[in-house]
Design an enzyme around this catalytic site. Sequence first.
Site, mmCIF file in Angstrom:
data_model
loop_
_atom_site.group_PDB
_atom_site.id
_atom_site.type_symbol
_atom_site.label_atom_id
_atom_site.label_comp_id
_atom_site.label_asym_id
_atom_site.label_seq_id
_atom_site.Cartn_x
_atom_site.Cartn_y
_atom_site.Cartn_z
ATOM 1 N N GLU A 59 -4.630 2.346 -4.448
ATOM 2 C CA GLU A 59 -3.170 2.447 -4.349
ATOM 3 C C GLU A 59 -2.552 1.191 -3.755
ATOM 4 O O GLU A 59 -1.425 1.198 -3.274
ATOM 5 C CB GLU A 59 -2.788 3.669 -3.496
ATOM 6 C CG GLU A 59 -3.149 3.555 -2.033
ATOM 7 C CD GLU A 59 -4.549 4.030 -1.712
ATOM 8 O OE1 GLU A 59 -4.798 4.345 -0.546
ATOM 9 O OE2 GLU A 59 -5.394 4.090 -2.631
ATOM 10 N N ASP A 106 0.844 -1.188 0.000
ATOM 11 C CA ASP A 106 0.000 0.000 0.000
ATOM 12 C C ASP A 106 0.886 1.247 0.000
ATOM 13 O O ASP A 106 1.838 1.336 0.785
ATOM 14 C CB ASP A 106 -0.900 -0.001 1.232
ATOM 15 C CG ASP A 106 -1.965 1.070 1.154
ATOM 16 O OD1 ASP A 106 -3.000 0.819 0.500
ATOM 17 O OD2 ASP A 106 -1.774 2.154 1.733
ATOM 18 N N ILE A 107 0.599 2.192 -0.898
ATOM 19 C CA ILE A 107 1.366 3.442 -0.916
ATOM 20 C C ILE A 107 0.958 4.285 0.296
ATOM 21 O O ILE A 107 -0.229 4.575 0.491
ATOM 22 C CB ILE A 107 1.116 4.233 -2.215
ATOM 23 C CG1 ILE A 107 1.501 3.393 -3.433
ATOM 24 C CG2 ILE A 107 1.903 5.543 -2.206
ATOM 25 C CD1 ILE A 107 1.209 4.069 -4.760
#
Length: 323
Positions: free
Chosen positions: A237, A193-194
């Site tokens: 994301e 996950d960003i």
Amino acid sequence: MSAISTALDQRAAPLVLVVDDDVFMRLQLRRAMEQEGYQVVEATNGEQGLEDYKRLQPDIVLLDAVMPVMDGFTFCAKLQSLSSGDPSGDRTPVLMITGLEDEESVAQAFAAGATDYVTKPIHWAVLRQRVKRLIQQSQLYRQLESANQVLQRLASIDGLTQLANRRCFDEHLYQEWQRLTREQAPLSLILCDIDCFKHYNDTYGHQVGDDCLHQIAKTISSCVKRPADLAARYGGEEFALVLPNTESRGGVKVAQNIQFKVKALQLPHKSSQVGDYVTLSLGIATMIPQVDSNPSTLVTAADKALYQAKAAGRNQYCIYQPH
């Protein structure tokens, strides 16, 4: 220059493979086909014809039924065997040309895999029309197959990142889960996950955010080396990596490699709560699939590990530890 090398070098016109032991018949067929603008390669028996077929992949085969070494019926059967092992599902037409007219021979020809059947003496106008029709049908089939492959690829690819999409991820994970259940081998899953991506979009705009996603996706994809491994966009994301036959320490190495490469990108993120650049949080889970469980168990475990990485301050990976 030989006929074979010419056929290999120039494929603008359809290539006809003539397989016949009769020199005069081969000459007649060559002339008739060349008058129609086709390229022609000759073989004197079925065995040589098969070798030429595998090497040249002609657009159509004109085949005599009765020949020494290997007759036309055996040739057709072997050609069918070759095609059945071809994932593209080859449909090269075979037009059998022979003096045999009895019903049993005709039935044997079609049973062996011949596409059409013409008897001697040849009615040349009929032969030309049948060859033209068979080539056109074959070309149309191949065009449709190519279009279907493109559509299937588009249906499995995420348009923005060019990684596998969620549907493809679900299918691949299920297939590998089933396979490794039989083999009793480990399957690892990494969810990435960003960090603080909503703030990133709010600060730089969605167009820059899309570019960030594309660069991260490309970086993650570069860390996937084996054919059975899969990098996918899991959603928003979030990304996922399916790593069959990979123990936990192997998953950790991949996660570390991803972190190293993302750090090297140095994508500015002034709104991050972690640092000055874009970072990732990662959750790693590894299981040996069992008959009484399903892939969602692995996804849930990796998601829990990802949550732990975020709760611990982000920009790190955590390994799922079953209680």
